[in-house]
Enzyme design. Structure first.
Site, PDB file in Angstrom:
ATOM      1  N   ARG A 143       0.841  -1.218   0.000  1.00 32.80           N
ATOM      2  CA  ARG A 143       0.000   0.000   0.000  1.00 32.80           C
ATOM      3  C   ARG A 143       0.865   1.253   0.000  1.00 32.80           C
ATOM      4  O   ARG A 143       0.489   2.277  -0.569  1.00 32.80           O
ATOM      5  CB  ARG A 143      -0.990  -0.003   1.170  1.00 32.80           C
ATOM      6  CG  ARG A 143      -0.351  -0.046   2.531  1.00 32.80           C
ATOM      7  CD  ARG A 143      -1.379   0.085   3.646  1.00 32.80           C
ATOM      8  NE  ARG A 143      -0.812  -0.242   4.941  1.00 32.80           N
ATOM      9  CZ  ARG A 143      -1.205   0.325   6.072  1.00 32.80           C
ATOM     10  NH1 ARG A 143      -2.141   1.234   6.076  1.00 32.80           N
ATOM     11  NH2 ARG A 143      -0.648  -0.032   7.206  1.00 32.80           N
ATOM     12  N   GLU A 163     -19.282   3.539  -0.331  1.00 32.85           N
ATOM     13  CA  GLU A 163     -18.489   2.890  -1.369  1.00 32.85           C
ATOM     14  C   GLU A 163     -19.246   2.707  -2.678  1.00 32.85           C
ATOM     15  O   GLU A 163     -18.664   2.781  -3.764  1.00 32.85           O
ATOM     16  CB  GLU A 163     -17.978   1.536  -0.869  1.00 32.85           C
ATOM     17  CG  GLU A 163     -16.987   1.636   0.289  1.00 32.85           C
ATOM     18  CD  GLU A 163     -17.652   1.883   1.641  1.00 32.85           C
ATOM     19  OE1 GLU A 163     -18.885   1.815   1.737  1.00 32.85           O
ATOM     20  OE2 GLU A 163     -16.920   2.159   2.626  1.00 32.85           O
ATOM     21  N   HIS A 177      -5.481  -3.746   2.273  1.00 28.09           N
ATOM     22  CA  HIS A 177      -5.968  -4.573   3.381  1.00 28.09           C
ATOM     23  C   HIS A 177      -6.669  -5.833   2.911  1.00 28.09           C
ATOM     24  O   HIS A 177      -7.717  -6.216   3.414  1.00 28.09           O
ATOM     25  CB  HIS A 177      -6.871  -3.753   4.317  1.00 28.09           C
ATOM     26  CG  HIS A 177      -6.142  -2.627   5.002  1.00 28.09           C
ATOM     27  ND1 HIS A 177      -5.583  -1.574   4.318  1.00 28.09           N
ATOM     28  CD2 HIS A 177      -5.860  -2.416   6.302  1.00 28.09           C
ATOM     29  CE1 HIS A 177      -5.002  -0.743   5.160  1.00 28.09           C
ATOM     30  NE2 HIS A 177      -5.132  -1.233   6.375  1.00 28.09           N
TER      31      HIS A 177
END
Lengths: 275, 312
Positions: free
Chosen positions: B8, B56, B107
């Site tokens: 990330r 989202e 993640h």
């Protein structure tokens, strides 16, 4: 102005005839919601929007998103009439190999900007378009046409929140509030009223009109353009199946097409006696 | 030990670089820009960064709209939300129209750690792999992440990239060239092949070293692109080594293991063993503990390799 209104009213009548013929040919599709939306669609494609049927990707065009994608016939007849593709294509609606899919598909149909049909997703895409056009400092406008039943989808309100947060005043949503959905009256299935109050609470400017009054539609679209600082929604009260008396206000005609027997009667209602 | 960097972090850095190179790039996040590292881009290019809040579905749809007017949107949140909460938006608004939207989820997998099973996505690769038009990329380290993000920005079409939370060892050389759809042979071998993706590739390299000491020649093939899958490199490994062990920080249902099984079953059946999360949800714990708990270790790969060799 009166001449323009008369001209657009006549155009809308012709497009209603085209919708009925198209859905009779396909024997599959959504009649009621196409007829309730067509006056607004007519006003957009034949007066308000800047677009170029010979160059669908023209950068200067305004954008239209049919959030209530099941009313695809309303958009398809307008696109054909405007010259995006031959009128004959309409007779191939929903058939294997046709570019006219059951719900709008940007991959195949000239003039269709995005894929819609799964309710609740269109307004988000319209917000994205409006943000992108603003980033490029273009003055193009984005028009999104939603159903009232569609407002039951939570994503619509996520999009409404974002549009107001980012103050996209190049976005104009229109709600085709025909009051009916598949299982019956919107107020009984899952009440979404009061629609305008909800949008106001989310930070939108709101206009309420009769969605079949062409002069009112034009005036609202013009006014929406002058409202700066945030998005505008035009809540248009409409009649599902408008123009064909025996389709009007019947939830049963949501996803039903005119039969062979109904076709001449439906065309007669629309002042069309050619069949 | 080689250097350690979280994929990330490599993403955040590369995205900020790309922002300076391509003005079409815009970035959307759902209140996790500190964690997904899109915050680096946001700081540099605030006008092209859109925090969409904890919403989202709308974020993915908005990205599709931005793509429809010529932007190149990168959308980031945790894998569980990008693929879970917004699945139908990814399908209808992104994949179906072939929108040029890059979904870069961080993640992924059990190494999310302490947050527990609710936040550990073990099925995202399977779900994204099933969607037509979708390309699925799972980088192994920081170097590959940087190269992959550049390749993804240059590619026209929908992509899902799965990144991790924790630092992982760098296994690729700085001049590594990433190509979408191509696997890489990292270790040569003739007795069996580890076909791996994501952080399990480093474990496979360690396992191959261990097996070498025992006189077993294990090949390691890294699959950076789970879809479209490099079938050629997998079939070649099956023909030449006769046994395959897959490994992924993901459920063994539907991910790399399944993809490899499909290829082998149709083209070159050889003994196969899939190492991954065995059709279970994750649980709270430290990342290192969880990798051991689920058998996502070099030790387990060595043992699985030995077992498989006995079946050859």
């Amino acid at each position: 102005m009166n001449e323009l209104v008369t001209h657009l009213e006549e155009k809308a009548r012709q497009l209603r005839v085209a919708i009925v013929k198209t859905l009779h040919a396909s024997q599959s599709g959504h009649t009621g919601g196409s007829l309730s939306a067509i006056d607004m669609v007519t006003a957009l494609y034949f007066h308000k929007m800047r677009h170029n049927p010979t160059d669908p990707a023209w950068e200067g065009r305004d954008r239209f998103v049919l959030c209530k994608g099941h009313a695809a016939p309303a958009q398809y007849v307008a696109l054909a009439e405007a010259g995006y593709f031959p009128r004959e294509d309409l007779m191939m609606l929903r058939r294997l190999g046709s570019h006219l899919q059951g719900h709008p598909d940007s991959k195949g149909t000239p003039g269709v900007e995005v894929c819609t049909g799964s309710l609740g997703q269109g307004l988000s895409m319209a917000v994205g378009m409006a943000l992108g056009l603003r980033l490029d400092q273009r003055d193009n406008r984005v028009y999104a046409l939603l159903g009232d039943g569609e407002l039951q989808e939570g994503q619509v309100w996520e999009a409404a929140m974002a549009a107001a947060h980012y103050k996209v005043d190049n976005l104009c949503a229109m709600v085709d509030a025909n009051g009916l959905q598949i299982d019956g009256e919107v107020t009984k299935v899952m009440n979404v009223n009061p629609i305008a109050d909800k949008f106001r609470a989310f930070g939108w400017q709101t206009l309420e009109i009769d969605g079949h009054d062409m002069a009112a539609i034009l005036a609202a679209l013009d006014q929406a353009e002058t409202l700066k600082g945030g998005p505008t929604v035009i809540v248009a009260r409409t009649v599902k199946g408008k123009g064909v008396s025996f389709f009007e206000n019947k939830a049963a005609y949501h996803g039903v097409t005119p039969s062979d027997e109904e076709l001449p009667r439906a065309l007669e209602c629309l002042g069309c006696f050619e069949e | 030990m080689s250097s350690m960097i979280a994929t990330r972090d490599a993403y955040g850095e590369t995205l900020a670089e790309l922002g300076g190179e391509d003005p079409r790039i815009v970035v959307l996040d759902a209140d996790l820009s500190g964690s997904t590292k899109t915050g680096v881009f946001a700081k540099k290019f605030p006008e092209r960064f859109f925090n969409m809040g904890i919403a989202e579905a709308n974020m993915v749809g908005t990205a599709a709209g931005l793509a429809a007017v010529g932007k190149v949107p990168f959308v980031s949140t945790f894998a569980i939300f990008a693929v879970g909460r917004a699945w139908e938006q990814v399908r209808q608004s992104v994949a179906y129209p072939k929108a040029n939207v890059k979904i870069v989820a961080t993640h992924g997998g059990v190494t999310v750690g302490e947050d527990g099973g609710s936040h550990q996505s073990v099925e995202d690769v399977a779900i994204m792999r099933a969607v037509p038009n979708m390309t699925v990329i799972v980088p192994a380290d920081g170097v590959e992440t940087k190269a992959a993000i550049r390749a993804v920005a240059a590619y026209k079409g929908p992509v899902y990239v799965r990144l991790g939370r924790n630092k992982v060892p760098t296994i690729f050389p700085a001049d590594y060239r990433f190509e979408i759809g191509k696997g890489t042979e990292l270790v040569a071998g003739t007795d069996l092949t580890f076909v791996t993706t994501g952080l399990m590739t480093a474990q496979a390299v360690a396992a191959a070293e261990q097996l070498k000491k025992e006189g077993v020649s294990a090949r390691v093939v890294h699959i950076g692109t789970v879809k479209p899958l490099d079938q050629e490199i997998i079939v070649k490994a099956a023909r030449e080594t006769g046994a395959i062990v897959t490994a992924e920080e993901h459920s063994i249902v539907g991910g790399l293991g399944s993809a490899v099984a499909e290829v082998l079953a149709e083209q070159c059946p050889v003994p196969l063993k899939r190492v991954g999360v065995n059709d279970r949800f994750g649980t709270s714990g430290k990342a290192e503990e969880l990798l051991k708990y689920f058998g996502l270790t070099a030790e387990n790969l060595v043992e699985t390799g030995r077992e498989l060799l006995a079946r050859k």
